[in-house]
Each structure stands twice: as structure tokens, then as C-alpha cells.
Design a protein around this motif. Sequence first.
Motif, mmCIF file in Angstrom:
data_model
loop_
_atom_site.group_PDB
_atom_site.id
_atom_site.type_symbol
_atom_site.label_atom_id
_atom_site.label_comp_id
_atom_site.label_asym_id
_atom_site.label_seq_id
_atom_site.Cartn_x
_atom_site.Cartn_y
_atom_site.Cartn_z
ATOM 1 N N UNK A 29 -2.967 12.129 -3.573
ATOM 2 C CA UNK A 29 -3.500 11.350 -4.693
ATOM 3 C C UNK A 29 -2.387 10.766 -5.549
ATOM 4 N N UNK A 30 -1.368 11.565 -5.801
ATOM 5 C CA UNK A 30 -0.339 11.160 -6.752
ATOM 6 C C UNK A 30 0.788 10.353 -6.137
ATOM 7 N N UNK A 31 0.903 10.374 -4.813
ATOM 8 C CA UNK A 31 1.993 9.653 -4.153
ATOM 9 C C UNK A 31 1.768 8.145 -4.219
ATOM 10 N N UNK A 32 2.870 7.408 -4.255
ATOM 11 C CA UNK A 32 2.788 5.954 -4.294
ATOM 12 C C UNK A 32 2.248 5.378 -2.985
ATOM 13 N N UNK A 33 2.566 6.004 -1.864
ATOM 14 C CA UNK A 33 2.158 5.431 -0.588
ATOM 15 C C UNK A 33 1.706 6.444 0.454
ATOM 16 N N UNK A 34 1.788 7.762 0.144
ATOM 17 C CA UNK A 34 1.386 8.767 1.142
ATOM 18 C C UNK A 34 -0.091 8.651 1.489
ATOM 19 N N UNK A 35 -0.889 8.138 0.538
ATOM 20 C CA UNK A 35 -2.327 7.986 0.782
ATOM 21 C C UNK A 35 -2.628 7.028 1.931
ATOM 22 N N UNK A 36 -1.644 6.197 2.276
ATOM 23 C CA UNK A 36 -1.874 5.193 3.315
ATOM 24 C C UNK A 36 -2.171 5.830 4.671
ATOM 25 N N UNK A 37 -1.728 7.084 4.871
ATOM 26 C CA UNK A 37 -2.049 7.740 6.137
ATOM 27 C C UNK A 37 -3.549 7.987 6.249
ATOM 28 N N UNK A 38 -4.218 8.196 5.094
ATOM 29 C CA UNK A 38 -5.674 8.364 5.089
ATOM 30 C C UNK A 38 -6.353 7.046 5.447
ATOM 31 N N UNK A 61 -10.712 6.852 -2.584
ATOM 32 C CA UNK A 61 -11.499 6.660 -3.799
ATOM 33 C C UNK A 61 -10.631 6.859 -5.042
ATOM 34 N N UNK A 62 -9.787 7.879 -5.015
ATOM 35 C CA UNK A 62 -8.923 8.144 -6.169
ATOM 36 C C UNK A 62 -7.961 6.978 -6.421
ATOM 37 N N UNK A 63 -7.389 6.437 -5.368
ATOM 38 C CA UNK A 63 -6.463 5.316 -5.531
ATOM 39 C C UNK A 63 -7.156 4.111 -6.160
ATOM 40 N N UNK A 64 -8.353 3.817 -5.695
ATOM 41 C CA UNK A 64 -9.081 2.647 -6.201
ATOM 42 C C UNK A 64 -9.518 2.858 -7.647
ATOM 43 N N UNK A 69 -4.743 -0.869 -10.363
ATOM 44 C CA UNK A 69 -3.904 -1.879 -11.010
ATOM 45 C C UNK A 69 -2.429 -1.701 -10.660
ATOM 46 N N UNK A 70 -2.023 -0.481 -10.322
ATOM 47 C CA UNK A 70 -0.621 -0.235 -10.000
ATOM 48 C C UNK A 70 -0.270 -0.426 -8.538
ATOM 49 N N UNK A 71 -1.275 -0.711 -7.723
ATOM 50 C CA UNK A 71 -1.013 -0.932 -6.301
ATOM 51 C C UNK A 71 -0.440 -2.325 -6.080
ATOM 52 N N UNK A 72 0.381 -2.449 -5.083
ATOM 53 C CA UNK A 72 0.918 -3.769 -4.741
ATOM 54 C C UNK A 72 -0.163 -4.597 -4.069
ATOM 55 N N UNK A 79 -6.404 -1.679 1.617
ATOM 56 C CA UNK A 79 -7.689 -1.021 1.324
ATOM 57 C C UNK A 79 -8.838 -1.871 1.845
ATOM 58 N N UNK A 80 -8.793 -3.167 1.587
ATOM 59 C CA UNK A 80 -9.867 -4.054 2.056
ATOM 60 C C UNK A 80 -9.979 -4.021 3.573
ATOM 61 N N UNK A 81 -8.845 -4.120 4.233
ATOM 62 C CA UNK A 81 -8.847 -4.122 5.700
ATOM 63 C C UNK A 81 -9.337 -2.788 6.243
#
Length: 943
Positions: A29-38, A61-64, A69-72, A79-81
Motif C-alpha cells: 500500500x505504501x510503496x510508490x510502485x510495489x503495488x504494480x505487481x498486483x 483500491x488503496x492506491x486509487x 493524485x500522486x501517481x504518475x 490502472x485503467x489498462x
Amino acid sequence: MDEQALLGLNPNADARYRQRAMAYFEQLKESQDAWEVCAEALAKGIYNDDHVKFFCFQVLEHQIKFRHAGLSAVQQQLIRETLMKWLQCQLMNAQPEKPFIRNKAAQVFALTFIMEYLTLWPKFFFDILSLVGLNPHGVDVYLRTLMAIDAEVVDRDILHTPEETRRNTLIKDTMREQCIPSLVESWFQILQTYQQSHPELTCQCLEVVGAYVSWIDLNLIANDRFVNLLLSQMSVEELREEACDCLFEIVNKGMDPVDKTKLVESLCQVLQSAGFFNEEDVDFLAKFSRLVNGMGQSLVLSWTKLAKAGNVKDAAETLQAVEAKVPLLLQLLVHEDDDISANIVGFCYEYLHVLKQVNRKQRNAIMLAVMKKLTYDDEYNFENEGEDEAMFVEYRKQLKMLLDRLAQVSPELLLEAVRRVFTNTMQTWQTAPFMEVEVAIRLLYMLGEALPASHGAHFSGDTAKTSALQDMMRTLVSCGVSSYQHTSVSLEFFETVVRYDKFFIVEPQHIPNVLMAFLDQRGLRHNSPKVRSRVAYLFSRFIKTLHKHMNAFIEDILTRIQDLLELAPPENGFLALLTSDDQLFMFEAAGVLIVNGESPVERKQALMRSLLTPLMDAFQRPSRGSSFMRINKQTVKQCGCTEVYRDCLQTFLPALSCPVQRGVLRSSVRSFLHRMIICLEEEVLPFIPAASEHMLKDCEAKDLQEFIPLISQITAKFKRQVSPFLQQIFMPLVLAIFEVLARPAEDNDQAAALEKQMLRRSYFSFIQTIAGSGMNEVMANQGAENIERVVFTIIQGAVDFPDPIAQKTCFIILSRLVELWGGKDGMVGFPDFIYKHIVPACFLAPLKPTFDLSDAQTVLTLSECAVTLKMIHLKRGPEFIQFLQQEYLPSLQVSPEISQELCQVLQQPDVKVLKNYIKVRVCLFYPRYTVGSLLLLLHFSKL
């Protein structure tokens, strides 16, 4: 992904793995990009385990929700894809995902929509619809997503911030412009395509239509094509209930009253032609009656609006439409299924409320329907009441509302109808079923609340108005129905007797018969514990009201209830007839009889001693609690019973040092002392110091909270008589309170937090009582250090605690202390305290974000804040104005113009000017009544 951590997602995993999984979740949840593996796992369908899939959606869900707003831009695109790829996978799967995964996916789709629809993803719905088509798995996710969007954007039961409300409004406006027609077309295609093959999808779609119809263009739904489809589905067993709910939402949509009438009438005609008005399916009728209720209430509302607007022609047509629904209303109201009947009560109530010109025939029909539905059925379990019985009790309350409304519309008709039913039933009560007898007496009972007092509810003596009620009461107490062998009838008899106890003042000759009913196997010795318990309470009430008419029966009553007052259990091995709580009412009734009787003083004293000696003997046995202390609240000096009560005090007070059942004992002794303050007056004072000393030892929050009202009662009643005692106990009590409040507690211990809040309120209330009692010396003689410590807690309570009730009390105290000590001849050093602490408190309290003027108590707190400022000005005069203008307000960078404005308002003689000034400032700049900084408000230009 950490495969070992994922093992902890299994519900059967051991604690070590579960903890590792939770830690991994927090990391992702707190990582800048580790969530991308999910995201990758979802898009590629890497995992088959349902718990892992759900986990991945939670991370996404947590990232969204919290970090969108902090996501690139690349991450937002990812996320959309991911969502669209996951959805595409669903179209190809032979089996759909588990419902809990589909629901979570829909929530993530909805959150993404809310964040991106207005900016990054305007084609959200078109992209989904073009991908899904009419694939059943895809349609399922699409419909779930629509419901999730409704929950986030539309649902009125969910509170939103002003920013969220503005965003949601903009979303709805944009959807109306860009995509609602396309969505409605997709709903029609889904309803038409799947009503045979996938009824569960059709029901989902009907739910969506019902949810969205409240804010979209009604013409898109209320047209021949759509309504005919809905009506056809009302004939399909799997769909008809959802279709009915959907029509209900359509009918409930806000719209012009003339258009609403046309819509309802056209729908009614179609429903009637299709035979739904003669439907017999009970399950469907539960839904259909709700639809009829909605149509009826909508017509009544339309009629009200048209009548108020003076639109005579349309109002008359709408009234005619309402009247045409009354036969259907009655048909559903009298239905044997109470759920169906209950669903139509709202329409019936509104109909009676606004249409007082309703003809007598219809009024009478509704009245008879209500009387019929009040009747118990054979299946009601009086000895073991469960959920079904509780639902019927609630349903009876709804019917009572209708009866009350009928009484307002036509009291004479109601009285006539009840009298007819009651009289006929009482003539044949020996052979009538219990439910008929019970409801006849129940109707008599209900008249007391339904009929206005002008119609004799209190037996005022006006024969023309009270004769009907008196006749019925005379019949009730003389016809023998009190002997009816059913719990419900017995209870209703005694409830009604006590409800109309004033009748016996008018006709006291009936008292002996009713007393016997109370005292024998019909009441206090009934074979049902439930009846005995309730009758014990009702007997006490009956005695309290009619004690002046009981003198001839006192000793006979006391003799007959003597065994019911015994504290030891019966020697025969059977349970006592009354519980200890029930016995309280018997002791109370006995005390009232003795004290208010006309016997000589010596006889009263003997009777009272005979009554209380067994109680004192039992109390002294450790095995007995202290449950029997509620005797008699009335003054007892005149009846010579003072000595007996003093003896009771001597007996009870040593119990305060008993370590066994200490909480119960303390509570009971406190209760007894409260009553003795009234009964013995100043003769109770010698007992108070010792009692207080015991009660302040080893206190809990609840002990202190209950002890403070006792001290406040003594203070208010005896004032200067108890000043030395109050000076002595003041700091020990305050220190005991401080010690309890300072005890640590768990952060999530809501019960402990509430106890402390209530104790803090009681503490402030105690200080208010002392400050307002005229005994300045009680606080003034506590020493400068103690005074300062106490007053600082008052400042803290006024500013720091988010409790408007306590804050209000604290400002009342501060105002009073300024009045007592703030003048030129006041307490040394207190003026400095005013300027250093009290004045800032008046400005800082409204600064708190919890200071919310939508709360009524906060409004009162703001008023007391103004009163405190006004009192400072009254006591310090120009010096205070000079302090504000030259020192305090400039230190806050408040402009001279605003400082002058405030000071001018302060100097107005009427404090209401200052109160209104502050309130208007606050309300003007905080339309949601969430109060911000009063200091900032002072910077705004003049009103």
C-alpha cells in the motif's frame, strides 16, 4: 510477489503467516510502485486463488482511493489498462468469479470512474459497453459497477464533504449530457435479452434502473416501450418483485404534481387492466402493496401542492384519483398478512391527514379495518415472544398512528365505533375468543391517547363529553372480564384501569372491586410471572393516584400484601411470587398508603416500623443485597415516621464499607439518601459527611458520576447550612475526580471514554452548582493553588474538549466567576487571570474544527461565550475595551476597523446584540455551519 506472505491470506493459515500477509499488504500500500505487481497479477490472471485476487484488488483500491493524485500519468494509465484487461478475461472465462471478487472489482471500477471520468477517462462507459456487449459475465460486472457508482455518487444515506458533493453533482450533470441515453438503451437491451435466460441479471438491471431513475430524465424510462417491458416482467415469477420495486422508484421520482398525477394514473390503469389489483400471491403482494403505497402518497403530495397553489381544477382531478385508490387501500389494509397491511399504512395515514373531507363511509371502513388488524392471531406466543411477536408489536404501533389520525378527523365517529365494539364484546366476554376481548379493551385504552382532552379523556365531569368513556369504564370494572383466563386480557384490563385511574375519583364506589382484582389471583397472584410483575408496577401507580380514597382499606391492603413483602424465599421450595425489583413497587405502595392515611401518628409509626423492620433485618444479613431501598418519596414528618427512617439510615450506612457487592450497595444507599433529603430534610444532614467519606474511597468513574448529583442536591436544597461541609469535601471530591480522569485507558475502549466524558460533565456541573449557589466561600477558601488548578480545568473544558455540553457549562462557570471575582473588590490576581486565560478562551473555543453550529448545544455554547465576554466588560469596563483594542486583538493582527466594530458591539447594553453578531458572522461565512476561527471572521468586512 512474496509467495510466503500470500499463504497468510488463506483463512486457515496460522497466526505467523497471517501477520506476514498483513505486513506485506501494508508494504504494498505504501510503496510508490510495489503495488504494480498486483496490477500485473490481475491483468494477466496469474493467480487462481480467490483470496489472492481479492488481496490484489484491495491493494489497487488503496492506491486509487488515497494516492491517485500522486501517481504518475503512466501509473494511472496502468490502472485503467489493468481493469480493462481483467474485464476482458472475464468475458472468456467459462465460470464467473466469486461474487465477493466481482463486488470488489466493481468498487475499484467505481473509484477509478470517480477519480478520472471528468478528466482522464470521459469514455469510461463507452469503453466498458463496447468491450462487454451482451456477454453475461461482462454485463454482471457492468451492472455491479453501476450500483457501486450509485453508492459513491448518489446515495443520500452516505455523508459527503462539500467538495465531494460538488464533484458528484458535476459527475451527474456530465453523465446526463454525455452518456445517460446510451446507458438507458443498454439497460433496455439487457432487460429484453436476459429476462428468460438469465433472470438474475435482469433483476440486477431492474435494481440499477430503480437506483438511477431518481436523477435522470424520466422520459427515458417512463415511456411505452420501457413501461410495457416492466409490466411484462411483473408477470414473470423470478422478476416480478424486482420489477415492482423498479416501478416504485419511478413513481417516487420528484416531478411536477400534474405530471406525477398523469404518470400514476396511467400506471394504475395498466396495472388494473393486467389484473394485478386482484393478485393473490402473498410474496408479490408485499412488494405490490409498497408500490400502491408509493402511488397513493405521491397523489396525496400532488394534491397538497396543487391545493396550496390554488389550482382548483387539477387539485380536484388529483383528489378524485386519490379517492379512486381507497378501495384498493382498504383491500390491502385488511389483508391477513400483516407485512402487506403494514406497507399501506403510510398512504392511509397521509390520506386521513390531508383529506378531512373524506366521506363518512370511507372513514368508517378504515376504522373497521384498523380495529380488525389490531387483533392478535392464534399463533402469537405470549409466553416466549420472539421476532415475529416483536414485528407485530411494531405493526400495532403503526395502526395506533392511524387510530390517532382518525380521532383528529372524526372523534365522534371513533368514540361511537369503539363504544359499539366494546359494549358488544363485554356482553359476551365469557364465550368470546381472547383476541376479541383483548382488542375491545385495547381500543378503550387507546381512546385515552387518541381523543383530545376536550372529549373527556380525563373525566373532567362534563357529562355530555365523558359519559361514553365513563359508561365503558363502568362496564369494564363491573362485568367480570377481569376474571378472563388469558394473559393478554389480564394485562390489558389492569393497564386500562390505571390509564383511566381518574375515573375512580368520579366514581370511587368501584375502588373495592378493582383493589380485589389487583390483590387476588387476577393480579398480584396470577399464575403468570409476566402478569404479576407488571401488576406490581401498576398497583403502585394506582395507589399513588388514589391514596386519598384508600383510607378505609389501608390495613386490609397491608395485611393482604404482607407475604409479598417478605425478603426471604418461601420455605415451601417454590419461587417467590414477585422478584426483588417487583417488590420495590410493593414497598413504595405500602409506604404511600401509610404516610398519606388518616390514622393517628402512633399508628402510622407502628405500621411503618412493621413494614421496615424486616427489611432492615434482612439488610444486615450479608447474603442479602441492598435492593429494597426505594420506599416512599413523600415528606414524613407529619406522620411521625422520621424516627423510623433515621433508624433505616443507621442500618444502611455501615454497608458502604462492605467490600462485597460494593457497587450495588453504594448505588442503593445513594438512592436512599436522595429520597431522605426530601423526606427528612435537614435531619438527614448529620449522616451526609460519613456517607460521603465512604463513597469517595476507591472510586470508579461511575461511582463519582452518581455521587455528584447527591452533593448538588444537598447544595441546592440547604445552601448555607451545608457551606462548612462543602468547604471540607470540595477538594477531596475534586481530587478524586482528577485521579479517575487521569487513569490510562485503551485507545479503542469506547465504554471507558464515554464514562470519562460523563464524569467530566458531572464535574463541571458540580462546579456550576457551587459557583451559582451564592456560597462564594466554598471555592474561595480552598487556597490560591487549588483555586488556580480548578479554574484551569474550566478553561480546558471550555476550549479543548470536543463536548459542546461540557463547553457550555464551562463558559457559564467562567461568566459566574468573573461576576464573583472579577470586579474591583474581587479576588486578588483574578483580573490578570481574566486577561491571560478567560478572554483567549472566548476566542479560541470557536477555532476548534469540532465546534460545529449544526449542533444545537454548540449554538448555546457560542451564546455563553458571548455572555462571558459581556460579563468581563460589565466588571472591567473601559479597561477591557482598551485591552482588546491596544493589546490582544493587535497581537492577532486584527485590523483597527474590525477591532473597533467588535468593541462597539460589546458596549451595547443588550447582550443579544453580541450573541447575534457572533452567530451571524459564523453562519455567514460557514454555510454548512462548521465553525472555523472566530478570529478569522473578525477580519472580514462589515455585514
